[in-house]
Write a protein that holds these residues in place. Structure first.
Motif, PDB file in Angstrom:
ATOM      1  N   VAL A   1      26.335  39.155  -5.882  1.00  0.00           N
ATOM      2  CA  VAL A   1      25.924  38.062  -6.758  1.00  0.00           C
ATOM      3  C   VAL A   1      24.415  37.859  -6.650  1.00  0.00           C
ATOM      4  O   VAL A   1      23.730  37.578  -7.646  1.00  0.00           O
ATOM      5  CB  VAL A   1      26.676  36.770  -6.382  1.00  0.00           C
ATOM      6  CG1 VAL A   1      26.221  35.602  -7.244  1.00  0.00           C
ATOM      7  CG2 VAL A   1      28.177  36.972  -6.524  1.00  0.00           C
TER       8      VAL A   1
ATOM      9  N   HIS B   1      31.725  32.082  -8.534  1.00  0.00           N
ATOM     10  CA  HIS B   1      32.566  33.175  -8.986  1.00  0.00           C
ATOM     11  C   HIS B   1      33.378  32.727 -10.211  1.00  0.00           C
ATOM     12  O   HIS B   1      33.025  31.730 -10.848  1.00  0.00           O
ATOM     13  CB  HIS B   1      33.391  33.723  -7.832  1.00  0.00           C
ATOM     14  CG  HIS B   1      32.492  34.154  -6.707  1.00  0.00           C
ATOM     15  ND1 HIS B   1      31.889  35.382  -6.675  1.00  0.00           N
ATOM     16  CD2 HIS B   1      32.031  33.485  -5.630  1.00  0.00           C
ATOM     17  CE1 HIS B   1      31.112  35.463  -5.610  1.00  0.00           C
ATOM     18  NE2 HIS B   1      31.172  34.326  -4.959  1.00  0.00           N
TER      19      HIS B   1
ATOM     20  N   LEU C   1      27.298  33.715 -11.311  1.00  0.00           N
ATOM     21  CA  LEU C   1      28.567  33.474 -10.618  1.00  0.00           C
ATOM     22  C   LEU C   1      28.369  32.789  -9.259  1.00  0.00           C
ATOM     23  O   LEU C   1      28.832  33.294  -8.231  1.00  0.00           O
ATOM     24  CB  LEU C   1      29.313  34.797 -10.403  1.00  0.00           C
ATOM     25  CG  LEU C   1      29.781  35.545 -11.660  1.00  0.00           C
ATOM     26  CD1 LEU C   1      30.370  36.893 -11.273  1.00  0.00           C
ATOM     27  CD2 LEU C   1      30.802  34.731 -12.418  1.00  0.00           C
TER      28      LEU C   1
ATOM     29  N   ARG D   1      36.846  41.989  -4.792  1.00  0.00           N
ATOM     30  CA  ARG D   1      38.177  41.769  -5.339  1.00  0.00           C
ATOM     31  C   ARG D   1      38.971  43.071  -5.232  1.00  0.00           C
ATOM     32  O   ARG D   1      38.403  44.164  -5.351  1.00  0.00           O
ATOM     33  CB  ARG D   1      38.117  41.333  -6.814  1.00  0.00           C
ATOM     34  CG  ARG D   1      37.482  39.961  -7.036  1.00  0.00           C
ATOM     35  CD  ARG D   1      38.389  38.859  -6.528  1.00  0.00           C
ATOM     36  NE  ARG D   1      37.879  37.528  -6.825  1.00  0.00           N
ATOM     37  CZ  ARG D   1      37.148  36.801  -6.001  1.00  0.00           C
ATOM     38  NH1 ARG D   1      36.815  37.298  -4.806  1.00  0.00           N
ATOM     39  NH2 ARG D   1      36.737  35.597  -6.335  1.00  0.00           N
TER      40      ARG D   1
ATOM     41  N   ASN E   1      30.683  39.304  -2.729  1.00  0.00           N
ATOM     42  CA  ASN E   1      32.119  39.070  -2.777  1.00  0.00           C
ATOM     43  C   ASN E   1      32.827  40.362  -3.148  1.00  0.00           C
ATOM     44  O   ASN E   1      32.176  41.379  -3.461  1.00  0.00           O
ATOM     45  CB  ASN E   1      32.463  37.968  -3.785  1.00  0.00           C
ATOM     46  CG  ASN E   1      33.664  37.146  -3.349  1.00  0.00           C
ATOM     47  OD1 ASN E   1      34.584  37.646  -2.706  1.00  0.00           O
ATOM     48  ND2 ASN E   1      33.657  35.868  -3.705  1.00  0.00           N
TER      49      ASN E   1
END
Length: 332
Positions: free
Chosen positions: A238, A273, A270, A206, A204
């Motif tokens: 992750v 998440h 996570l 961000r 993932n």
């Protein structure tokens, strides 16, 4: 089907598709023709995801993709979603602010239907379609992948299966309710361990909305602060975090649900998440997976692995088991 080798994976994807379509559109009893259409939509959805995932991981593969089939698949999925969106918007225009009957439900207007609630927020046609498809991905694929991997793993481990059966047997054959499922400690440990080793969203990222300093990640040893400027994207694995021996021990690569009796990994774990962008459907997904596992064990006295190989990992937009979950089912 009994005593024969079957792959549970397509059945789990059908199950979660039925649940998700019902939640999204409120249509619990679709006609046989509608079910066939949904199957075609799901197949097109899978094809588009597979190629998008490969394009994201191996950009060069774009030159070998069947672009015509890809675009046909995308159009088919979009057209199906747009059809429901247009019907809902048309009914809203006819009923004004009262949208309790935007979709037909066998449970009446009080039943929660996602599309109804979306229209309370926006009537933007494209936005509505995107939100529907986003939830279709989250509600169908992730839970089906979790169940597939879970049965691939536990069917190969007699000691894990035996402990799960002992816990399920305490129900005495009664259908499990919400609290009963939450109280099944070893079942929850097993699901946690499946999600630790094979998180269905293994990577993932961000983006920083402002200049930010992270407490760790900088310096020669990665233990110093790290400066992240505004609009910079930070990606993280992750999958790798969940296999850190510093957190999970030297046997971090092994499947051992019992480890959850003693560890509380916090931000090192996570699967859904965290923070303000945590997956809003995590409780529903775990409840659906828990219920399915319990009902499978209550229904079949034996679930025997017919695949001696470990999971072959496959990454599209989400993580999957390439070799599915091949088992034989036996009555009690």
């Amino acid at each position: 089907m009994l005593n024969e080798t079957i792959d549970l994976s397509p059945r789990f994807f059908q199950l979660t598709a039925d649940v998700t379509f019902s939640f999204l559109l409120g249509d619990e009893k679709p006609s046989s023709q509608e079910r066939k259409r949904r199957q075609e939509v799901c197949e097109a959805f899978d094809y588009a995801q597979e190629n998008l995932g490969d394009f994201g991981n191996y950009g060069w593969k774009q030159f070998f993709m069947s672009w015509n089939k890809f675009h046909r698949s995308v159009r088919l999925v979009h057209n199906y979603a747009d059809e429901y969106v247009d019907k809902a918007l048309q009914r809203v225009s006819q009923t004004g602010d009262d949208i309790s009957d935007v979709t037909v439900s066998s449970h009446g207007p009080e039943r929660y239907v996602f599309l109804n609630e979306l229209i309370r927020v926006t009537t933007d046609r494209t936005k509505l379609r995107e939100e529907l498809l986003n939830i279709l991905l989250a509600g169908r694929d992730t839970t089906a992948s979790l169940l597939t991997i879970a049965f691939h793993v536990i069917s190969q481990r007699k000691e894990v299966m035996e402990k799960l059966r002992n816990e399920v047997d305490l129900l005495g054959g009664v259908l499990p309710g919400y609290e009963a499922l939450k109280d099944m400690t070893y079942l929850q440990y097993t699901l946690k361990e499946v999600q630790r080793l094979w998180p269905v969203v293994p990577m993932n990222s961000r983006m920083a909305t402002k200049d930010t300093v992270l407490p760790f990640g900088g310096g020669p040893d990665g233990r110093g602060p790290a400066y992240i400027p505004r609009n910079r994207t930070v990606s993280y694995s992750v999958y790798a975090m969940h296999r850190a021996t510093s957190v999970y021990g030297e046997d971090a690569d092994e499947f051992r649900p019992e480890r959850w009796e003693h560890i509380r990994p916090g931000w090192h774990y996570l699967p859904f998440h965290g923070g303000p962008r945590v997956c809003p459907g995590q409780n529903f997904a775990l409840l659906e997976a828990s219920y399915t596992i319990v009902r499978m064990l209550q229904t079949f006295g034996g679930i025997e692995s017919r695949d001696p190989h470990p999971i072959i990992e496959k990454l599209d937009v989400t993580f999957r088991s390439r070799n599915g979950a091949k088992v034989a089912l036996f009555k009690s």
